[in-house]
Design an enzyme around this catalytic site. Structure first.
Site, PDB file in Angstrom:
ATOM      1  N   LYS A  65      54.363  46.259  47.423  1.00 32.16           N
ATOM      2  CA  LYS A  65      55.762  46.382  47.834  1.00 32.16           C
ATOM      3  C   LYS A  65      56.541  47.391  47.003  1.00 32.16           C
ATOM      4  O   LYS A  65      57.546  47.949  47.472  1.00 32.16           O
ATOM      5  CB  LYS A  65      56.447  45.019  47.740  1.00 32.16           C
ATOM      6  CG  LYS A  65      56.108  44.052  48.851  1.00 32.16           C
ATOM      7  CD  LYS A  65      56.917  44.335  50.098  1.00 32.16           C
ATOM      8  CE  LYS A  65      56.782  43.204  51.115  1.00 32.16           C
ATOM      9  NZ  LYS A  65      57.647  43.433  52.287  1.00 32.16           N
ATOM     10  N   SER A 314      46.772  43.148  49.297  1.00 25.65           N
ATOM     11  CA  SER A 314      48.153  43.616  49.182  1.00 25.65           C
ATOM     12  C   SER A 314      48.918  43.010  48.024  1.00 25.65           C
ATOM     13  O   SER A 314      49.951  43.552  47.620  1.00 25.65           O
ATOM     14  CB  SER A 314      48.896  43.355  50.497  1.00 25.65           C
ATOM     15  OG  SER A 314      48.813  41.989  50.863  1.00 25.65           O
TER      16      SER A 314
END
Length: 416
Positions: A65, A314
């Site tokens: 992110k 991720s």
């Protein structure tokens, strides 16, 4: 693999191009980790596909992110930088924005729901952000963040539904295809859709024949519902809280319609298995959403057999106690950890005979629990719960047969 892409949508101009992603890479490159893309021989053997892993859990904040967050911060005007930014997030977006905001000297405010775990609040404040707790749900925090942005002149940074965020996330695909150009399929987790939007633009432009598959937790199939026209509910306590989004982005759904070939769902057991496998085989800690790609390969093997598949790990921000539970549950399901319930007569020497069988079968006893009171057995009867450790499911089955051959009534206590 059948495609769900909307070709008409693909012909409409999307607000992020490969050039935007390349420029984002130039901006953020000096300040983020260029994480490795590595081939996993063991996972390849396990799944029947050639598996390549992109280790985004090795970013400083342990999640991808920060790519999008940093790209957005670097595109602010000087006036916007001076006023500061605000976001609503209880997860990785908050961490990435707070960390890079502090590094750049920008004021950052994060609005979180009141029930947010204290550890996440402390981590975000530790990166220098001001944390505002508001409301019981994310939607409450989101609305309050928008109101504060208006009142205080702050720039609201959306976790996924902004072009600069999408462009930043797309830099992952540039790195993956440079490091492993043989990849012909990308399997990408979907929450709000920012990650798969950016990746799909880069991959589809560089490699028009690339297969792009999204993955959602079965409890939160929001983008799946939109694309497939289904109406599954979005609710429940999922291991993949990072992709538990009830409403996909208005912008990101356009990218998915245009560029993504299919979306699959994975259940909680598959997510738990994927987290456990990645820790045991790759020796890497991955959160539920970050393991969704591997969960898809384990749940839908026929889709990927023989293909060269790139998976994005991720994020790695998982509570340690939750991780411990996941690992123990996986051991139980594989037969390496078991609880057996044995019916006994309450006589001297009975426990010795049971223990002797465990010794003969080379099974390690971890815990014993007698039950004489809360049982429907006769007064001279009792149940014995034995938690034990075996080599595998076959070893456990041999133990159960040996106990039954000795005349004991035994049954496994099933794992969830």
């Amino acid at each position: 693999m059948s495609t769900t892409r909307n070709l008409a949508a693909g012909q409409q101009a999307l607000p992020v191009t490969l050039d935007d992603i390349v420029r984002a890479q130039e901006r953020i490159g000096p300040s983020i980790v260029r994480t490795p893309t590595l081939h996993s021989r063991t996972l390849s053997d396990l799944t029947g596909a050639e598996v390549y892993l992109k280790f985004e859990n090795l970013q400083f904040t342990a999640a991808y992110k920060e790519r999008g967050a940093l790209n957005r911060l670097l595109t602010l005007t000087e006036d916007q930088k001076a006023r500061g930014v605000i976001a609503a997030s209880a997860g990785n977006h908050a961490q990435g924005l707070a960390y890079h905001g502090a590094r750049l000297g920008l004021p950052v405010t994060i609005v979180m729901p009141r029930p947010t775990p204290t550890v996440k609040v402390i981590q975000t404040e530790g990166h220098g952000a001001t944390v505002v707790l508001h409301g019981e749900k994310f939607e409450d925090a989101y609305g309050h963040a928008l109101a504060l942005a208006q009142e205080q002149g702050l720039t609201f940074v959306h976790p996924f539904d902004e072009p600069d965020i999408i462009a930043g996330q797309g830099t992952i695909a540039l790195e993956m295809l440079e490091d492993a150009p043989e990849i012909d399929t990308l399997v990408v987790p979907i929450g709000g859709g920012g990650l798969i939007s950016g990746i799909s633009v880069a991959a589809r432009t560089l490699r028009p024949d690339m297969q792009i598959v999204g993955v959602q937790a079965a409890l939160y199939p929001s983008m799946y519902d939109h694309i497939k026209g289904t109406h599954f509910p979005c609710d429940g306590d999922t291991l993949a809280e990072g992709i538990a989004v009830k409403e996909p982005g208005l912008l990101t759904r356009r990218f998915v319609e245009a560029n993504v070939d299919d979306i699959v769902l994975v259940d909680e057991r598959a997510l738990e298995q994927a987290v456990s496998v990645l820790l045991q085989i790759e020796k890497t800690v991955v959160e539920g959403g970050g393991a969704a790609g591997l969960a898809a390969l384990l749940s839908h093997p026929g889709m990927f057999t023989g293909r060269k598949v790139g998976l994005i790990l991720s994020g790695g921000n998982i509570d340690t106690r939750l991780l411990a539970n996941v690992l123990l549950r996986d051991l139980a399901r594989s037969g390496r950890l078991a609880r057996l319930r044995i019916r006994l007569q309450d006589r001297p020497g009975t426990l010795f005979h049971v223990s002797r069988i465990f010794d003969e079968q080379a099974v390690n006893i971890l815990e014993l629990s007698h039950q004489r009171i809360f049982t429907n057995l006769p007064a001279k009867g009792l149940t014995l719960d034995v938690e034990c450790e075996t080599r595998d499911a076959g070893h456990l089955e041999r133990l159960i047969l040996a106990l039954r051959d000795a005349g004991f009534d035994v049954s496994p206590v099933e794992a969830a």
